[in-house]
Design an enzyme around this catalytic site. Structure first.
Site, PDB file in Angstrom:
ATOM      1  N   ARG A   1      -1.148  -8.818  13.097  1.00 22.95           N
ATOM      2  CA  ARG A   1      -1.638  -7.725  12.246  1.00 22.95           C
ATOM      3  C   ARG A   1      -2.469  -8.265  11.087  1.00 22.95           C
ATOM      4  O   ARG A   1      -3.441  -7.640  10.668  1.00 22.95           O
ATOM      5  CB  ARG A   1      -0.468  -6.875  11.751  1.00 22.95           C
ATOM      6  CG  ARG A   1      -0.025  -5.848  12.807  1.00 22.95           C
ATOM      7  CD  ARG A   1       1.403  -5.387  12.634  1.00 22.95           C
ATOM      8  NE  ARG A   1       1.701  -4.903  11.305  1.00 22.95           N
ATOM      9  CZ  ARG A   1       2.915  -4.956  10.737  1.00 22.95           C
ATOM     10  NH1 ARG A   1       3.930  -5.486  11.389  1.00 22.95           N
ATOM     11  NH2 ARG A   1       3.094  -4.496   9.530  1.00 22.95           N
TER      12      ARG A   1
ATOM     13  N   ARG B   1     -10.016   1.631   8.873  1.00 24.66           N
ATOM     14  CA  ARG B   1      -9.646   0.242   9.135  1.00 24.66           C
ATOM     15  C   ARG B   1     -10.747  -0.507   9.871  1.00 24.66           C
ATOM     16  O   ARG B   1     -10.595  -1.687  10.167  1.00 24.66           O
ATOM     17  CB  ARG B   1      -8.399   0.223  10.010  1.00 24.66           C
ATOM     18  CG  ARG B   1      -7.114  -0.160   9.302  1.00 24.66           C
ATOM     19  CD  ARG B   1      -6.013  -0.113  10.343  1.00 24.66           C
ATOM     20  NE  ARG B   1      -4.830  -0.827   9.992  1.00 24.66           N
ATOM     21  CZ  ARG B   1      -3.769  -0.291   9.380  1.00 24.66           C
ATOM     22  NH1 ARG B   1      -3.791   0.950   9.004  1.00 24.66           N
ATOM     23  NH2 ARG B   1      -2.714  -1.035   9.164  1.00 24.66           N
TER      24      ARG B   1
ATOM     25  N   LYS C   1       0.830  -1.219   0.000  1.00 26.02           N
ATOM     26  CA  LYS C   1       0.000   0.000   0.000  1.00 26.02           C
ATOM     27  C   LYS C   1       0.860   1.262   0.000  1.00 26.02           C
ATOM     28  O   LYS C   1       0.609   2.178  -0.759  1.00 26.02           O
ATOM     29  CB  LYS C   1      -0.892   0.052   1.245  1.00 26.02           C
ATOM     30  CG  LYS C   1      -2.118  -0.802   1.208  1.00 26.02           C
ATOM     31  CD  LYS C   1      -3.100  -0.390   2.307  1.00 26.02           C
ATOM     32  CE  LYS C   1      -2.501  -0.421   3.708  1.00 26.02           C
ATOM     33  NZ  LYS C   1      -2.325  -1.775   4.249  1.00 26.02           N
TER      34      LYS C   1
ATOM     35  N   ARG D   1      10.841  -1.202  12.616  1.00 19.79           N
ATOM     36  CA  ARG D   1       9.543  -1.054  13.273  1.00 19.79           C
ATOM     37  C   ARG D   1       9.383  -2.104  14.356  1.00 19.79           C
ATOM     38  O   ARG D   1       9.602  -3.291  14.124  1.00 19.79           O
ATOM     39  CB  ARG D   1       8.420  -1.174  12.242  1.00 19.79           C
ATOM     40  CG  ARG D   1       8.131   0.143  11.565  1.00 19.79           C
ATOM     41  CD  ARG D   1       7.125  -0.010  10.473  1.00 19.79           C
ATOM     42  NE  ARG D   1       5.869  -0.632  10.906  1.00 19.79           N
ATOM     43  CZ  ARG D   1       4.801  -0.695  10.140  1.00 19.79           C
ATOM     44  NH1 ARG D   1       4.821  -0.180   8.923  1.00 19.79           N
ATOM     45  NH2 ARG D   1       3.708  -1.273  10.594  1.00 19.79           N
TER      46      ARG D   1
ATOM     47  N   ARG E   1      11.067  -7.344   5.262  1.00 14.22           N
ATOM     48  CA  ARG E   1      11.124  -5.903   5.513  1.00 14.22           C
ATOM     49  C   ARG E   1      11.626  -5.612   6.920  1.00 14.22           C
ATOM     50  O   ARG E   1      12.276  -4.604   7.162  1.00 14.22           O
ATOM     51  CB  ARG E   1       9.720  -5.302   5.320  1.00 14.22           C
ATOM     52  CG  ARG E   1       9.685  -3.788   5.470  1.00 14.22           C
ATOM     53  CD  ARG E   1       8.305  -3.218   5.219  1.00 14.22           C
ATOM     54  NE  ARG E   1       7.455  -3.305   6.403  1.00 14.22           N
ATOM     55  CZ  ARG E   1       6.187  -2.888   6.434  1.00 14.22           C
ATOM     56  NH1 ARG E   1       5.623  -2.410   5.348  1.00 14.22           N
ATOM     57  NH2 ARG E   1       5.492  -2.972   7.544  1.00 14.22           N
TER      58      ARG E   1
HETATM   59  P1  ADP Z   1       0.623  -2.043   8.196  1.00 12.87           P
HETATM   60  O1  ADP Z   1      -0.652  -1.894   7.459  1.00 12.87           O
HETATM   61  O2  ADP Z   1       1.768  -2.405   7.298  1.00 12.87           O
HETATM   62  O3  ADP Z   1       0.540  -2.931   9.395  1.00 12.87           O
HETATM   63  P2  ADP Z   1       0.494   0.788   9.099  1.00 12.87           P
HETATM   64  O4  ADP Z   1       1.695   1.660   9.104  1.00 12.87           O
HETATM   65  O5  ADP Z   1      -0.611   1.134   8.191  1.00 12.87           O
HETATM   66  O6  ADP Z   1       1.088  -0.662   8.785  1.00 12.87           O
HETATM   67  O7  ADP Z   1      -0.100   0.660  10.580  1.00 12.87           O
HETATM   68  C1  ADP Z   1       0.696   0.280  11.675  1.00 12.87           C
HETATM   69  C2  ADP Z   1      -0.154   0.209  12.946  1.00 12.87           C
HETATM   70  O8  ADP Z   1      -0.693   1.507  13.250  1.00 12.87           O
HETATM   71  C3  ADP Z   1      -1.366  -0.711  12.877  1.00 12.87           C
HETATM   72  O9  ADP Z   1      -1.033  -2.059  13.171  1.00 12.87           O
HETATM   73  C4  ADP Z   1      -2.283  -0.070  13.945  1.00 12.87           C
HETATM   74  O10 ADP Z   1      -1.903  -0.450  15.246  1.00 12.87           O
HETATM   75  C5  ADP Z   1      -1.991   1.412  13.800  1.00 12.87           C
HETATM   76  N1  ADP Z   1      -2.958   2.074  12.891  1.00 12.87           N
HETATM   77  C6  ADP Z   1      -2.682   2.658  11.688  1.00 12.87           C
HETATM   78  N2  ADP Z   1      -3.799   3.116  11.100  1.00 12.87           N
HETATM   79  C7  ADP Z   1      -4.830   2.814  11.943  1.00 12.87           C
HETATM   80  C8  ADP Z   1      -6.235   2.980  11.908  1.00 12.87           C
HETATM   81  N3  ADP Z   1      -6.853   3.572  10.868  1.00 12.87           N
HETATM   82  N4  ADP Z   1      -6.969   2.542  12.955  1.00 12.87           N
HETATM   83  C9  ADP Z   1      -6.400   1.949  13.995  1.00 12.87           C
HETATM   84  N5  ADP Z   1      -5.082   1.726  14.098  1.00 12.87           N
HETATM   85  C10 ADP Z   1      -4.290   2.151  13.089  1.00 12.87           C
END
Ligand code: ADP
Length: 186
Positions: free
Chosen positions: A144, A88, A13, A133, A127
């Protein structure tokens, strides 16, 4: 142009979002990046978010809705934007509808990037060697994925029903996938 990117962790993404934002000159809003920046700043939001993120769980909806509502009202969002990692959950999608109604806007398209779960876990473990991270370790990566299928995947149906969902295969050459997304948006 106002877009949403949906897809499980590891599907690419972020990479595709960057390419698409350059192509259409729109703002890339990654809620994951925003939350990580808050953690780096040591802010109150950051401290709260970290405890959820480190477990592979979602940060509470109200925190995200505040972040997005503020971001969409800023000047740099006025030319259009791509939401990467938001919404989400169904309550986040409902909240986004309300926010957008208030500012007289609507989402043009939702891009769903698709890939096989085993491929995704493999990618994320690779990654993790360079991402730094704290949520990129095998156990949390699996958590996740679980969180995605349980809480986020229902959004696919939600946007399909209103006719703005476009599904794209996320496996292949990065530039080829970008081309497919652009074509789907034309
Ligand atoms: P990925 O999709 O690769 O796991 P992101 O960088 O999009 O990574 O998100 C990392 C973390 O940040 C998620 O696992 C969650 O804990 C939090 N997060 C990000 N966006 C949201 C959201 N819209 N609602 C709730 N938690 C979020």
């Amino acid at each position: 142009m106002k877009l949403i990117f949906l897809g499980p962790p590891g599907v690419g993404k972020g990479t595709q979002a960057n390419n698409i934002c350059k192509q259409f000159n729109i703002l890339h809003l990654s809620t994951g990046d925003i939350l990580r920046a808050e953690i780096d700043k040591g802010s109150e939001i950051g401290l709260k978010a970290k405890s959820f993120m480190d477990k592979g769980d979602l940060v509470p909806d109200n925190v995200l809705l505040d972040i997005v509502s503020n971001s969409l009202q800023k000047n740099d969002a006025q030319n259009g934007y791509l939401l990467d990692g938001f919404p989400r959950t169904i309550p986040q999608a409902d909240g986004l509808n309300r926010i957008m109604k208030n500012i007289n806007q609507s989402i043009d398209a939702v891009i769903s990037l698709i890939a096989d779960e085993n491929e995704l876990v493999k990618r994320l473990i690779n990654r993790s060697k360079e991402s730094g991270r704290s949520d990129d370790n095998p156990e949390i990566i699996r958590q996740r994925q679980k969180t995605y299928w349980k809480q986020t995947a229902p959004l696919l149906d939600y946007y399909k029903k209103i006719g703005i969902l476009k599904s794209i295969n996320g496996i292949g050459e990065i530039s080829e996938i970008t081309k497919k997304i652009i074509k789907a948006l034309m």
